[in-house]
Design a protein around this motif. Structure first.
Motif, PDB file in Angstrom:
ATOM      1  N   PRO A  24     -11.974  -4.257  10.601  1.00  0.00           N
ATOM      2  CA  PRO A  24     -11.367  -5.086   9.242  1.00  0.00           C
ATOM      3  C   PRO A  24     -11.177  -6.549   9.552  1.00  0.00           C
ATOM      4  CG  PRO A  24      -9.671  -3.881  10.254  1.00  0.00           C
ATOM      5  CD  PRO A  24     -10.682  -3.320  11.006  1.00  0.00           C
ATOM      6  N   ALA A  25     -11.640  -7.439   8.788  1.00  0.00           N
ATOM      7  CA  ALA A  25     -11.757  -8.879   8.910  1.00  0.00           C
ATOM      8  C   ALA A  25     -10.550  -9.347   7.976  1.00  0.00           C
ATOM      9  CB  ALA A  25     -13.017  -9.495   8.615  1.00  0.00           C
ATOM     10  N   VAL A  26     -10.858  -9.241   6.761  1.00  0.00           N
ATOM     11  CA  VAL A  26     -10.060  -9.725   5.592  1.00  0.00           C
ATOM     12  C   VAL A  26      -9.713  -8.784   4.577  1.00  0.00           C
ATOM     13  CG1 VAL A  26     -10.787 -12.036   5.680  1.00  0.00           C
ATOM     14  CG2 VAL A  26     -11.884 -10.727   4.099  1.00  0.00           C
ATOM     15  N   SER A  27      -8.599  -8.671   4.027  1.00  0.00           N
ATOM     16  CA  SER A  27      -8.200  -7.822   2.936  1.00  0.00           C
ATOM     17  C   SER A  27      -7.460  -8.673   1.814  1.00  0.00           C
ATOM     18  CB  SER A  27      -7.098  -6.726   3.678  1.00  0.00           C
ATOM     19  OG  SER A  27      -7.402  -5.734   4.380  1.00  0.00           O
ATOM     20  N   TYR A  28      -7.515  -8.073   0.551  1.00  0.00           N
ATOM     21  CA  TYR A  28      -7.053  -8.943  -0.348  1.00  0.00           C
ATOM     22  C   TYR A  28      -6.842  -7.607  -1.516  1.00  0.00           C
ATOM     23  CZ  TYR A  28     -11.661  -8.562  -2.243  1.00  0.00           C
ATOM     24  OH  TYR A  28     -12.995  -8.087  -2.574  1.00  0.00           O
ATOM     25  N   LYS A  29      -5.526  -8.046  -2.281  1.00  0.00           N
ATOM     26  CA  LYS A  29      -5.202  -7.180  -3.313  1.00  0.00           C
ATOM     27  C   LYS A  29      -6.015  -7.343  -4.761  1.00  0.00           C
ATOM     28  CE  LYS A  29      -0.762  -4.933  -4.352  1.00  0.00           C
ATOM     29  NZ  LYS A  29       0.643  -5.012  -4.428  1.00  0.00           N
ATOM     30  N   LYS A  30      -6.457  -6.402  -5.074  1.00  0.00           N
ATOM     31  CA  LYS A  30      -7.392  -6.282  -6.324  1.00  0.00           C
ATOM     32  C   LYS A  30      -6.672  -4.994  -7.305  1.00  0.00           C
ATOM     33  CE  LYS A  30     -12.091  -6.406  -8.276  1.00  0.00           C
ATOM     34  NZ  LYS A  30     -13.412  -6.664  -7.887  1.00  0.00           N
ATOM     35  N   ASP A  31      -6.574  -5.416  -8.349  1.00  0.00           N
ATOM     36  CA  ASP A  31      -6.166  -4.033  -9.421  1.00  0.00           C
ATOM     37  C   ASP A  31      -5.157  -3.226  -8.806  1.00  0.00           C
ATOM     38  OD1 ASP A  31      -7.909  -5.170 -11.266  1.00  0.00           O
ATOM     39  OD2 ASP A  31      -9.456  -3.917 -10.342  1.00  0.00           O
ATOM     40  N   GLY A  32      -4.297  -3.919  -7.975  1.00  0.00           N
ATOM     41  CA  GLY A  32      -3.038  -3.281  -7.586  1.00  0.00           C
ATOM     42  C   GLY A  32      -3.127  -2.513  -6.048  1.00  0.00           C
ATOM     43  N   LEU A 226      -0.432 -11.882   7.923  1.00  0.00           N
ATOM     44  CA  LEU A 226      -0.452 -12.169   6.613  1.00  0.00           C
ATOM     45  C   LEU A 226      -0.167 -13.430   6.059  1.00  0.00           C
ATOM     46  CD1 LEU A 226       0.114 -10.673   3.777  1.00  0.00           C
ATOM     47  CD2 LEU A 226       2.687 -11.271   4.244  1.00  0.00           C
ATOM     48  N   SER A 227      -1.658 -13.778   5.544  1.00  0.00           N
ATOM     49  CA  SER A 227      -1.894 -15.274   5.340  1.00  0.00           C
ATOM     50  C   SER A 227      -1.268 -15.868   3.904  1.00  0.00           C
ATOM     51  CB  SER A 227      -3.293 -15.664   5.246  1.00  0.00           C
ATOM     52  OG  SER A 227      -3.711 -16.866   4.982  1.00  0.00           O
ATOM     53  N   PHE A 228      -0.212 -16.778   4.142  1.00  0.00           N
ATOM     54  CA  PHE A 228       0.265 -17.109   2.778  1.00  0.00           C
ATOM     55  C   PHE A 228       0.814 -18.548   2.858  1.00  0.00           C
ATOM     56  CE2 PHE A 228       3.923 -17.198   5.838  1.00  0.00           C
ATOM     57  CZ  PHE A 228       4.713 -18.168   5.256  1.00  0.00           C
ATOM     58  N   LEU A 229       0.618 -19.407   3.795  1.00  0.00           N
ATOM     59  CA  LEU A 229       0.402 -20.804   3.825  1.00  0.00           C
ATOM     60  C   LEU A 229      -0.897 -21.346   3.226  1.00  0.00           C
ATOM     61  CD1 LEU A 229       2.295 -21.884   7.171  1.00  0.00           C
ATOM     62  CD2 LEU A 229       2.964 -21.649   4.998  1.00  0.00           C
ATOM     63  N   PHE A 253      -4.341 -11.260   2.603  1.00  0.00           N
ATOM     64  CA  PHE A 253      -3.895 -12.563   2.085  1.00  0.00           C
ATOM     65  C   PHE A 253      -2.841 -11.849   1.211  1.00  0.00           C
ATOM     66  CE2 PHE A 253      -8.322 -13.630   2.975  1.00  0.00           C
ATOM     67  CZ  PHE A 253      -8.090 -14.783   3.490  1.00  0.00           C
ATOM     68  N   ALA A 254      -1.597 -13.014   1.096  1.00  0.00           N
ATOM     69  CA  ALA A 254      -0.493 -12.538   0.244  1.00  0.00           C
ATOM     70  C   ALA A 254      -0.733 -12.731  -1.196  1.00  0.00           C
ATOM     71  CB  ALA A 254       0.753 -13.318   0.677  1.00  0.00           C
ATOM     72  N   GLU A 255      -0.463 -12.133  -2.207  1.00  0.00           N
ATOM     73  CA  GLU A 255      -0.706 -12.463  -3.527  1.00  0.00           C
ATOM     74  C   GLU A 255      -0.085 -13.742  -3.970  1.00  0.00           C
ATOM     75  OE1 GLU A 255      -0.309  -8.772  -6.254  1.00  0.00           O
ATOM     76  OE2 GLU A 255       0.918  -8.291  -4.403  1.00  0.00           O
ATOM     77  N   SER A 256       1.061 -14.097  -3.421  1.00  0.00           N
ATOM     78  CA  SER A 256       1.697 -15.639  -3.896  1.00  0.00           C
ATOM     79  C   SER A 256       2.705 -15.757  -2.887  1.00  0.00           C
ATOM     80  CB  SER A 256       1.913 -15.412  -5.105  1.00  0.00           C
ATOM     81  OG  SER A 256       3.121 -14.651  -5.296  1.00  0.00           O
ATOM     82  N   VAL A 257       3.295 -16.760  -2.753  1.00  0.00           N
ATOM     83  CA  VAL A 257       4.268 -17.153  -1.951  1.00  0.00           C
ATOM     84  C   VAL A 257       5.514 -16.407  -2.631  1.00  0.00           C
ATOM     85  CG1 VAL A 257       6.235 -19.064  -1.458  1.00  0.00           C
ATOM     86  CG2 VAL A 257       3.500 -19.606  -1.492  1.00  0.00           C
ATOM     87  N   GLU A 258       5.504 -16.063  -3.811  1.00  0.00           N
ATOM     88  CA  GLU A 258       6.733 -15.350  -4.269  1.00  0.00           C
ATOM     89  C   GLU A 258       6.638 -13.921  -4.148  1.00  0.00           C
ATOM     90  OE1 GLU A 258       6.271 -19.048  -5.942  1.00  0.00           O
ATOM     91  OE2 GLU A 258       4.797 -17.557  -6.317  1.00  0.00           O
TER      92      GLU A 258
END
Length: 282
Positions: A24-32, A226-229, A253-258
């Motif tokens: 696995p290289a990158v992961s991101y959230k899509k549709d939950g 976990l990338s957020f900056l 990738f984090a969904e957002s800083v929040e």
């Protein structure tokens, strides 16, 4: 610089695609739920983007802006560098006026954006950024006639796999990249006046990432970041992206800083690049 086993960041991606192919290289959230791209697939997506950019008229040395929050599309836009273009990241929180300044000062003619919100900023300053020829979005929506927008999928012709000849042509461009070639122009925040464009070479990025990992005593492939900056900032781009790719790590990738704390519980990262602000909030 001889101690660095790479000539360029695209060269790092090419090497990682072979060395860590199915990992696995990158992961991101899509549709939950989280979607993951392997190293091999990520590299193919980068080459597809480079193919599209070349068809769009990108020439070596051309500036390509990226106006987006952290996401997979951001790193796929590295295809700009595989086509020997120069990335110009813009903070997603910038105002239309700040975006205008960076675009015009850098001479960017192509821009990647994340969504409609960023598109609206460009639309508000359309007459002031006449140099922009193409807009490519990571999300699909309808644009206006005065500022056509196409998706990253359309640019990459995602349904058409790379031919052997196409991949060889792009990789020949990658082989021409060297330590002294400009890779990016990163603009300062502007707190001490107008933003300054900092010109960074392949060697600047490679050395910082390689030396930093060396000083840490190395990095294990099993690490998950976990990338957020903001990737538009040199710290996250160097430590949370380039260094991770060099060592076959997994970047989520984090969904957002929040939502960082929530995403930490979901991803269970072993590494994070951070600044005092997050620690203060925790």
């Amino acid at each position: 610089m001889k101690s660095i086993p790479y000539q360029s960041i695209p060269g790092v991606m090419k090497s990682a695609a072979k060395k860590y192919a199915a990992q696995p290289a990158v992961s991101y959230k899509k549709d939950g739920s989280y979607v993951t791209l392997s190293y091999e697939r990520l590299y193919q997506r980068v080459l597809m983007a480079a193919r599209g950019l070349r068809k769009a008229g990108l020439q070596p040395g051309d500036r390509v802006a990226i106006l987006s929050e952290n996401r997979a599309g951001w790193v796929i836009a590295v295809g700009t560098q595989a086509a020997r273009g120069i990335t110009v990241p813009i903070y997603a929180t910038n105002t239309p006026e700040q975006v205008e300044y960076v675009i015009n000062h850098s001479g960017a003619e192509i821009i990647f954006i994340s969504n409609r919100l960023q598109y609206e900023k460009l639309l508000a300053i359309r007459e002031k950024i006449p140099g922009i020829r193409h807009v490519f979005s990571f999300e699909r929506f309808l644009g206006k006639p005065e500022l056509p927008v196409y998706t990253l999928y359309q640019l990459s012709e995602i349904s058409h796999s790379l031919t052997v000849a196409e991949q060889q042509e792009i990789e020949a461009e990658i082989e021409q990249l060297g330590h002294d070639d400009l890779i990016t122009i990163i603009y300062t925040s502007g707190t001490t006046g107008v933003p300054k464009g900092v010109m960074l070479t392949q060697a600047n990025m490679l050395f910082d990432a390689h030396y930093g990992v060396t000083k840490l005593g190395g990095m294990q492939q099993r690490e998950t970041f976990l990338s957020f900056l903001p990737l538009s900032h040199v710290l996250e781009r160097t430590a949370g992206y380039h260094a991770a790719l060099m060592n076959g790590c997994h970047i989520a990738f984090a969904e957002s800083v929040e939502k960082v704390v929530e995403n930490i519980a979901e991803i269970r990262p072993t590494m994070m690049v951070s600044v005092p602000r997050l620690f203060e909030k925790i």
